[in-house]
Design an enzyme around this catalytic site. Structure first.
Site, mmCIF file in Angstrom:
data_model
loop_
_atom_site.group_PDB
_atom_site.id
_atom_site.type_symbol
_atom_site.label_atom_id
_atom_site.label_comp_id
_atom_site.label_asym_id
_atom_site.label_seq_id
_atom_site.Cartn_x
_atom_site.Cartn_y
_atom_site.Cartn_z
ATOM 1 N N LYS A 88 77.004 79.165 37.411
ATOM 2 C CA LYS A 88 76.194 79.102 36.635
ATOM 3 C C LYS A 88 76.664 80.302 36.082
ATOM 4 O O LYS A 88 75.979 80.737 34.769
ATOM 5 C CB LYS A 88 74.616 79.313 36.935
ATOM 6 N N GLN A 108 68.875 81.548 43.497
ATOM 7 C CA GLN A 108 69.661 80.275 44.575
ATOM 8 C C GLN A 108 68.911 80.549 46.269
ATOM 9 O O GLN A 108 69.053 81.158 47.172
ATOM 10 C CB GLN A 108 71.215 80.600 44.713
ATOM 11 N N ASP A 143 64.715 77.443 36.357
ATOM 12 C CA ASP A 143 63.982 75.849 36.978
ATOM 13 C C ASP A 143 63.277 75.244 37.380
ATOM 14 O O ASP A 143 62.788 73.991 37.388
ATOM 15 C CB ASP A 143 64.313 76.042 39.080
#
Length: 496
Positions: free
Chosen positions: A128, A172, A195
């Site tokens: 990422k 995460q 997200d």
């Protein structure tokens, strides 16, 4: 009908000897089929075992099906290249990021929080960070010890919530067992929900005619990008989503439905799963079980989006395993028209859509329109007259859309500058036609809007494209939509 018998039909009962031979052959076929089904049943999850979503298999799960093996029908299967499409998305995000910095002096900021030292989580975070650097994002890396308390972690998130240079926050997962993930995720401001999992974003995703979500869950959004950029028709098609998780199954079902697909969600309590899959034009497999969907389940010519990533033993590989999806890829060859490979399909899209979410959250912080996910696509033809005895489904749906999207009883105008679509009048004409059709479909009057071409940018707006009401004095006309392009204006009317 315990086993398929279609393969016997081409034979002819010419004599009693031939008939006896055929009966014997059928008996052997029954035994062979029984062996195959027995072997298949042993490969299934045992009753009482939990799947990737934490659901428990019911007894005789998939033991019976009303669908027989499809007739041999060879299809030229094409791969949907997730790596190439993800690269396109990243390139677009990079270009829009450069424009945002040039015009507004702002770089999208992404904060990634890693708690602990899990090797898989570290690998995901590295990927990422690499992708964020590729598109020139501002990044904040927060590596925290596994022993950090829940209160300590939330305090770190609150500091990022208050940092104006951070537009998106990603925690995460999974987190250590002593930390409640739901509580931590709720502490992220919805304006920085990278997200797209906050209750407000999911609620807006599901609402018809409401505000668009600020961010869309990354993997489902990636699935939609794969379909759209592969020019696969969704409207009017039957779509089956296997899996109902909050992360993939539920959001992708909502997105497909918003694109006018007829959606069925299957899960571990679904009876006769095969018959549902067999009727699907589009299959999204997100159940987390290696090669669960067999080729014989698929409708010839269907499209398969395989979300699963599963490791299976393979002594020929250096690591002793290889990655496979939730669909038996080899068996799908010659049956599915399009399929995503594993790896190299949905996986690369997840990070690409995280970047797009971050860009949109940065744009939102500046009160700029979001870069929409859905793209206008040809609509299935509707009957000229609605069914008698009240409104039909299509008419009622159009009325609802018109009421929620555009003011009732108004005529509309599409106002374009001379520089729209790069000054290419033919491209502009095609795009204007698409926008006019979209307005006509959503308006209560059903009339096509007028098109006005100005030499420069529309007065007082700074935007190359405006959609406004048309009737009455100029001072009373309302601007309903402003956009950088005709395509962006059409997409903004779709709402998601």
């Amino acid at each position: 009908q315990a086993y398929p018998t279609g393969w016997l039909l081409p034979l002819t009962l010419a004599t009693s000897t031939t008939a006896a031979a055929m009966l014997a052959f059928a008996g052997v076929g029954a035994l062979a089929t029984g062996f195959h089904l027995g072997r298949f049943a042993r490969g299934l999850r045992k009753p009482g075992a939990a799947d990737a979503e934490g659901e428990v298999a019911a007894p005789e799960y998939h033991a019976k099906s009303s669908v027989s093996t499809p007739e041999c029908q060879v299809v030229n299967t094409q791969l949907i290249d997730g790596k190439a499409i993800a690269a396109e998305v990243r390139s677009e995000v990079k270009e829009l990021t450069a424009r945002l910095q040039k015009e507004h002096g702002v770089l999208p900021g992404l904060a990634v929080i890693l708690v602990g030292s899990r090797k898989d989580s570290q690998s995901y975070v590295r990927n990422k960070k690499k992708a964020a650097a590729e598109v020139n994002f501002h990044t904040v890396d927060l590596d925290l010890p596994e022993t950090i308390s829940q209160e300590g972690l939330i305090q770190e998130i609150e500091e990022l919530n208050a940092d104006p240079s951070v537009h998106a926050i990603l925690v995460q997962l999974p987190l250590p067992k002593h930390i409640d993930e739901a509580t931590v995720l709720k502490s992220i401001r919805v304006e920085k929900d990278a997200d797209g999992f906050s209750a407000l974003n999911i609620g807006n995703l599901c609402l018809k005619g409401g505000d668009p979500p600020l961010a869309v869950p990354c993997t489902p959004a990636g699935c939609i990008e794969l379909l759209q950029r592969s020019k696969i028709q969704v409207a009017g098609k039957n779509a089956v989503v296997i899996g109902r998780s909050n992360i993939v199954g539920m959001p992708v079902a909502q997105l497909l439905q918003s694109m006018d697909a007829t959606v069925t969600v299957c899960h571990s309590r679904t009876h006769d799963m095969v018959s549902h899959v067999r009727s699907a034009d589009i299959v999204v497999a997100a159940v987390g079980r290696a090669e669960y969907v067999r080729g014989e389940w698929l409708k010839p010519g269907c499209v398969v989006i395989d979300v699963g990533i599963n490791a299976v033993e393979d002594a020929t590989k250096k690591l002793g395993h290889r990655l496979v999806g939730d669909v038996n890829f080899a068996e799908a060859q010659g049956v599915a028209a399009h399929i995503t490979p594993v790896p190299g399909g949905v996986g690369p899209m997840t990070i690409a859509m995280l970047l797009k979410n971050t860009l949109n959250l940065a744009r939102h912080s500046l009160n700029l329109p979001r870069v929409p996910l859905r793209r206008p696509c040809p609509q299935p033809s509707l009957p000229e007259k609605p069914p008698a005895a009240g409104q039909g489904v299509a008419e009622a749906e159009a009325t609802t859309l018109g009421a929620s999207k555009l003011p009732k009883g108004e005529d509309f105008a599409v106002v374009m500058s001379g520089t729209v679509e790069g000054g290419d009048i033919w491209t502009a004409a095609v795009a204007a036609g698409a926008l006019r059709d979209q307005v006509q479909r959503l308006s209560s009057s059903g009339r096509l809007p007028s098109v006005v071409l100005n030499a420069g940018a529309p007065s007082g707006s700074g935007s190359p494209v405006l959609l406004s009401t048309l009737g009455g004095p100029a001072t009373e006309r309302k601007v309903l939509c402003s956009a950088a392009s005709l395509l962006e204006a059409a997409e903004s009317l779709l709402g998601a």
